[in-house]
Structure formats: C-alpha cells, structure tokens
Design an enzyme around this catalytic site. Structure first.
Site, PDB file in Angstrom:
ATOM      1  CB  CYS A 122      56.549  37.617  50.685  1.00  0.00           C
ATOM      2  SG  CYS A 122      56.049  38.558  52.158  1.00  0.00           S
ATOM      3  CB  CYS A 124      56.146  36.277  55.993  1.00  0.00           C
ATOM      4  SG  CYS A 124      55.182  35.484  54.691  1.00  0.00           S
ATOM      5  CB  CYS A 132      56.167  40.796  54.908  1.00  0.00           C
ATOM      6  SG  CYS A 132      54.774  39.677  55.214  1.00  0.00           S
ATOM      7  CE  LYS A 201      49.664  39.238  51.634  1.00  0.00           C
ATOM      8  NZ  LYS A 201      51.044  38.692  51.584  1.00  0.00           N
ATOM      9  NE  ARG A 211      49.154  35.132  58.583  1.00  0.00           N
ATOM     10  CZ  ARG A 211      48.606  36.222  59.070  1.00  0.00           C
ATOM     11  NH1 ARG A 211      48.049  36.194  60.274  1.00  0.00           N
ATOM     12  NH2 ARG A 211      48.581  37.333  58.368  1.00  0.00           N
ATOM     13  NE  ARG A 223      52.854  38.526  58.289  1.00  0.00           N
ATOM     14  CZ  ARG A 223      52.739  37.238  58.019  1.00  0.00           C
ATOM     15  NH1 ARG A 223      51.670  36.786  57.378  1.00  0.00           N
ATOM     16  NH2 ARG A 223      53.671  36.386  58.371  1.00  0.00           N
ATOM     17  CE  LYS A 254      47.238  36.290  49.955  1.00  0.00           C
ATOM     18  NZ  LYS A 254      48.643  35.888  50.077  1.00  0.00           N
TER      19      LYS A 254
END
Length: 329
Positions: A122, A124, A132, A201, A211, A223, A254
């Site tokens: 990813c 991010c 992302c 996700k 984060r 997101r 997730k």
C-alpha cells in the site's frame, strides 16, 4: 434423545475431556505478527496507543523477528515508515526503501528461515497526502485515481518481491490490483510469489491507532471511496470473488472481531486459504480494558483469537501474536 438421557455437560467435566472434544484450535504457526520498520539504528520507539508495540529500526526489528521465530510464530507482516514522503510514494517502490532494506536483512539471517516474511503493499505510509494511491484533481475535488494507483502498486509489489518477500499482500482496495500485480510479478520471473489479497477491507473506525504507528492518516477527506462500506456483506463477497478470479492465492479479511459474519460468509463461499487481521483498534481497546482491570488479559486475548478462528480464519494477523504464542507454548 432428550434430557436426562442426553447430558451435554458430560463432555465438559475436566480439562482433559474439554481438550479432547475441542472443535477449534489455536497454534503459534497460524499467527502473524506485524512490524513497523523505520530508518535509523537502535530505535525502539513506543507507539502510545498500542501498548507493547514499537516503531523499530531494522536492527531492533531483527531482534523481534528472532523472538517470533523462537516462539514458533508463522510469519511477519512488514510495514514501512519512510524518512521522506512524496506524491508518488517513492519509498514504496524504491530498491533502497525501508521495507526492501529490511527484507534483505531478514533474508540474510538464517535464524529466520522458518518465518514467512509478508510485505504489505500500500502507499498510504509513503504519500505526502496519506491516501492509498495517486491523487488527481476532478473539478473542485481531489480523488484517488484507480488505474494510476494500480500502476504504482504493481511497481511496489515487484520491488518488494525482488527484495525477498515470501508473500505480497496488497491492502489498498483498488479495483484490478490483484490482476495487475500478478501480471507484473510473472513478467519479471516471480511467478512463484503468492499474493495474499486484502479482499474485504472495510472503512473502519478501528484503524485509528495504526495511523499513529505508521503516520498514515489522510491529509484530507477519508478512504470511504475505496475501502468498503461496513454495512455491505454481499458486496464483500463480490470483492472476494473478484480477487480470486484475478489470481489471488490467499485472502485476508480486515478488521476481524467486528466482522466475524463476513469471515464466516467468505469461508463458506471460498476455499482459498483465508486469514483475518485483528487490527490496531481491536488490540488497543482490549488493552485499555486490561489496564483498568475490567477484563482478564490472558483469557480475553485467547478468547478473541479463538472467535476469529471459529468464524473460519485459517490464520490471524494480530499484535497479540507473541503473547498468545507464549500461552500456547
């Protein structure tokens, strides 16, 4: 047969009996431990919202990895915290990126041979805006461009595979990224590298502590235009089916505890190896209760992991991996 002929308590009378008839089991080798790699040396920076978790320089991460190997844990999931960020997520695909450097160090350590090293794919953590993918202007708004983002993710996946990742794990939720990554890996001779796709996700509130750990909070917006709506189970199954068709070798769900029904539905729908990620917020909220004496730590930890296995997960990504492995030893 009914009571009193049938007495279900007959099979609950002792630990030996309960163990004999137990339907769901936990093993250390079905646990995956996340690690956050950062530049420097001798760095072990506590993550305030995640007790017992740290941002680690590679030398310190190697110590954690050796401990995980000694405990019989199945694998590590690597995240990177770069020294610099930009709009093109250069640190995600650079050959000298933090995770690429960590992978090469891990692969040189023979004590880690039995550990599977999984690279999260990813961007991010690597972008200046915290999204992302590639951000472009659309009229008065900024959006994440799906196809441009897939190109960036495939470049990152190839770089990580070349650095030694045993498994590539795209977590971005862009459409088509599994097919793009599969084609890119095959084109450079990495056709034996499996893809573990984060197939469902969700745009969850439970990611907050992560984060902080990864420094990946979006600088604007959220997101929800690419991560899934938590209300949608049927859509989650479409995502799973799409990733399977595109060539995913394994799938990951997730978060875990708030989405056990999704794990169960995916298990009934799909026969690929499937894991679930007990995410940072799930871990941190339990620790908050432990610190206040509201919940018994060991029993609660093990019960939470068992619930995820019972729902259908073959393996679990969890920050409890080391503590749980010690209990299971």
């Amino acid at each position: 047969m009914e009571f009193p002929t049938t007495r279900l308590r007959r099979l609950r009378g002792s630990e030996a009996m309960r163990s004999l008839v137990r339907e769901t089991h936990l093993r250390p080798d079905s646990l995956i431990y996340p690690l956050f790699l950062c530049p420097g040396e001798g760095i072990r920076k506590p993550i305030s919202s995640m007790p017992g978790c740290f941002n680690l320089s590679i030398d310190e991460a190697l110590k954690e990895a050796r401990e995980c190997a000694a405990l019989g844990i199945g694998g590590l999931l690597l995240f990177g915290i770069p020294s610099e960020k930009d709009e093109q997520a250069t640190g995600a695909w650079s050959d000298d990126g933090i995770v690429q450097t960590g992978l090469r160090a891990f692969k040189q350590d023979r004590a880690l041979d039995r550990l599977l090293i999984i690279a999260d794919v990813c961007v991010c953590e690597y972008t200046s805006h915290g999204h992302c993918g590639v951000v472009v202007r659309d009229g008065e708004h900024y959006i994440v461009d799906n196809d441009a983002s897939v190109a960036l993710l495939t470049r990152s996946a190839v770089s990580l595979a070349r650095a030694g990742a045993d498994i590539i794990a795209p977590s971005d939720m862009m459409d088509g990224r599994v097919a793009g990554i599969r084609a890119a890996l095959d084109a450079v001779g990495r056709d034996r590298t499996p893809i573990m796709s984060y197939s469902a996700k969700f745009a969850s509130a439970f990611y907050g502590p992560f984060r902080e750990a990864a420094g990946s909070a979006p600088q604007f917006g959220d997101r929800r235009s690419y991560q899934m709506d938590g209300a949608n189970l049927r859509e989650a199954m479409r995502d799973v089916e799409q990733d399977v068709m595109e060539g995913a070798d394994m799938i990951l769900m997730k978060p875990a505890m708030a989405y056990l029904d999704v794990i169960r539905a995916a298990r009934e729908r799909c026969d690929l190896p499937m894991g679930a990620y007990q995410v940072s917020g799930e871990y941190s909220m339990l620790h908050a209760a432990f610190q206040r004496g509201w919940l018994e730590p060991e029993r609660t930890m093990m019960e939470s992991l068992l619930s995820i296995r019972r729902a259908g997960a073959d393996f679990i990504v969890t920050y409890f991996a080391k503590a749980a492995a010690r209990v299971l030893a």
